[in-house]
Motif scaffolding. Structure first.
Motif, short mmCIF file in Angstrom:
data_model
loop_
_atom_site.label_atom_id
_atom_site.label_comp_id
_atom_site.label_asym_id
_atom_site.label_seq_id
_atom_site.Cartn_x
_atom_site.Cartn_y
_atom_site.Cartn_z
N UNK A 114 12.50 -14.92 -71.75
CA UNK A 114 12.96 -15.74 -72.87
C UNK A 114 11.82 -16.52 -73.50
N UNK A 115 10.73 -16.67 -72.75
CA UNK A 115 9.61 -17.46 -73.26
C UNK A 115 8.55 -16.62 -73.97
N UNK A 116 8.21 -15.48 -73.39
CA UNK A 116 7.10 -14.71 -73.95
C UNK A 116 7.10 -13.29 -73.38
N UNK A 163 1.63 -11.67 -66.03
CA UNK A 163 0.93 -12.64 -66.88
C UNK A 163 1.03 -12.18 -68.32
N UNK A 164 0.81 -13.09 -69.25
CA UNK A 164 0.73 -12.69 -70.65
C UNK A 164 -0.57 -11.92 -70.86
#
Length: 491
Positions: free
Chosen positions: A469-471, A413-414
């Motif tokens: 690639x996103x975060x 998770x972020x």
């Protein structure tokens, strides 16, 4: 002889100084003076009232019948000597313990005659070191040690353990392993934390451990109020001992980590606009106290808890210290005998502990003595990890969440998502308020998890960071336990 034909005083002083002293510089550019054939070196710019090079130069000139010179001539001569010495080879100076040639180390006994102890895996001897091999630097904290006794048959170790109140044999062997580590300048050693109930003799035992290496003038100190004061005390001696700690502020905790494993301090030199003064330090550290509250995980990896118990029979301070003083030559001799045996022993290096050098020393200690200091060291680290977890609600919440993961499963998770997840888990169904100090942003949470990462790893939870690639993300994993027959003998 006319005034014009007289040799200027600065030239007379310079000629005398270069004939009787050796001048050299250290890596930071400080110039030292070393009397020919003597291992003790003094900075030529020292303005101390006791034992400065300026004083010994003045006394030498007077006693050898050269003359008495005014301050101007001395200053001009020392200015010239300093300039000439800056072109000489670099040599290090050492306080109390120094590396020598052929794998040996030296222990400064603090004596005026320069006699020191050379410690080698083949044995130890008392000698005056070659000034080209060892340069001792002394301060007012450098106390004198007695000449160690030979052929003690371990009687000094027994005497030391009788005078202290260590709670268990495991604690005793860890204390001895730490003393052996203090005689090896290349080995960072964890900081013993002498703890126990009131009246257990923590301060007395701490003083005894320090005075075995620092002499009878060695003592415990109150924790300084600022970083500069502690660094000054650390730089002036070998073992720094802080007494009766009840709280460790984050800044002091971080500084203790630096002292144990080594760091460098840089500050502006006095009366200069651009020059700086460099101070490198890595020193043995000793602490005493009943409880210091919440321990930060990075310091926990560098501590060595030594628990003491209250004695059943009380003795007066005078009796206790009279016995210790009388036994000190034998105690020191037995410690040197033990150090030789430990250095001669071979043992594998544990690769899973932060203080790997000390863990290897413990393995050698066990090989030489048949004791179990390495398992005791591992157990002490486990206890400290428990202390860290018990004092940190975030750590408890993370471990509670990780307990629900399947072995081998990874959850990503972020940092913001993890913050929301852990906050909801802590608040529960009854929506309890978040405690003071709980992370308020994903960045703060990420920083806290990095600090707690070794603690989690010791409890079978791996925290790692990565990026898609996103975060960016934080990953939590519970590794699959290894079968017992595949685990190494050091685990």
């Amino acid at each position: 002889m006319s005034e014009d034909e007289k040799t200027p005083g600065r030239e007379v002083i310079t000629d005398y100084a270069q004939a009787h002293f050796r001048y050299f510089r250290t890596v930071d550019g400080t110039v030292y003076a070393q009397r020919n054939g003597h291992p003790v070196a003094r900075p030529i710019r020292s303005q101390g009232t006791t034992g400065s090079h300026r004083q010994e130069l003045m006394v030498g000139l007077f006693r050898d019948g050269v003359g008495v010179f005014n301050g101007t001539a001395l200053k001009e001569a020392l200015d010239l000597i300093e300039a000439l010495a800056l072109s000489q080879d670099v040599q290090a100076t050492h306080i109390r313990v120094a590396p020598g040639s052929d794998g040996a180390t030296w222990l400064d006994l603090g004596r005026d005659d320069g006699q020191s102890v050379r410690i080698h895996p083949t044995g130890w001897t008392i000698a005056v070191p070659d000034p080209a091999e060892v340069c001792w630097r002394r301060t007012q904290l450098t106390g004198e040690l007695p000449l160690p006794a030979k052929d003690t048959a371990g009687q000094g170790i027994d005497a030391l353990l009788r005078l202290t109140n260590f709670a268990t044999p495991d604690t005793e062997c860890l204390a001895l392993a730490w003393l052996v580590g203090c005689l090896e300048p290349g080995v960072p050693v964890p900081a013993p934390f002498l703890t126990g109930p009131q009246g257990a003799g923590k301060s007395t035992a701490g003083r005894m451990l320090v005075r075995i290496i620092e002499g009878m003038s060695g003592d415990l100190r109150r924790a300084p109020k600022d970083e500069e004061s502690l660094i000054t005390a650390v730089a002036a001696g070998w073992i720094t001992a802080l007494d009766n700690l009840s709280h460790l502020a984050p800044d002091l905790s971080d500084l203790m980590c630096c002292i144990v494993t080594g760091a460098e301090s840089i500050k502006r030199a006095l009366f200069s606009d651009g020059d700086v003064y460099r101070s490198r330090y890595r020193r043995p550290l000793l602490l005493t106290g009943i409880d210091v509250g919440v321990i930060r995980p990075d310091l926990a990896e560098r501590l060595l808890p030594l628990r003491l118990e209250r004695p059943t029979v009380r003795r007066t301070e005078a009796e206790l210290w009279a016995d210790f003083t009388a036994a000190l030559p034998v105690i020191l001799g037995s410690l040197l005998d033990l150090t030789v045996k430990v250095r001669a022993a071979t043992a594998p290096t544990p690769t899973d502990l932060r203080m790997a050098d000390f863990a290897h020393l413990c393995a050698q200690f066990d090989t030489a003595t048949g004791l179990a200091s390495l398992p005791a060291y591992r157990a002490s680290l486990d206890d400290l990890n428990d202390d860290v977890i018990e004092g940190d609600l975030l750590a408890q919440t993370v471990l509670h969440h990780a307990a629900g993961l399947e072995p081998g499963a990874e959850q990503r998770m972020t940092s913001s998502e993890w913050l929301d997840c852990l906050s909801r888990l802590h608040s529960g169904e009854d929506c309890r308020p978040l405690p003071k100090g709980w992370p308020t942003t994903g960045k703060v949470l990420s920083d806290r998890l990095k600090r707690l990462q070794p603690t989690f790893a010791a409890r079978g939870v791996v925290i790692d960071w990565g990026r898609t690639s996103a975060a960016r993300y934080i990953a939590m994993t519970r590794p699959v336990p290894e079968p017992l027959h595949q685990q190494g003998s050091l685990h």
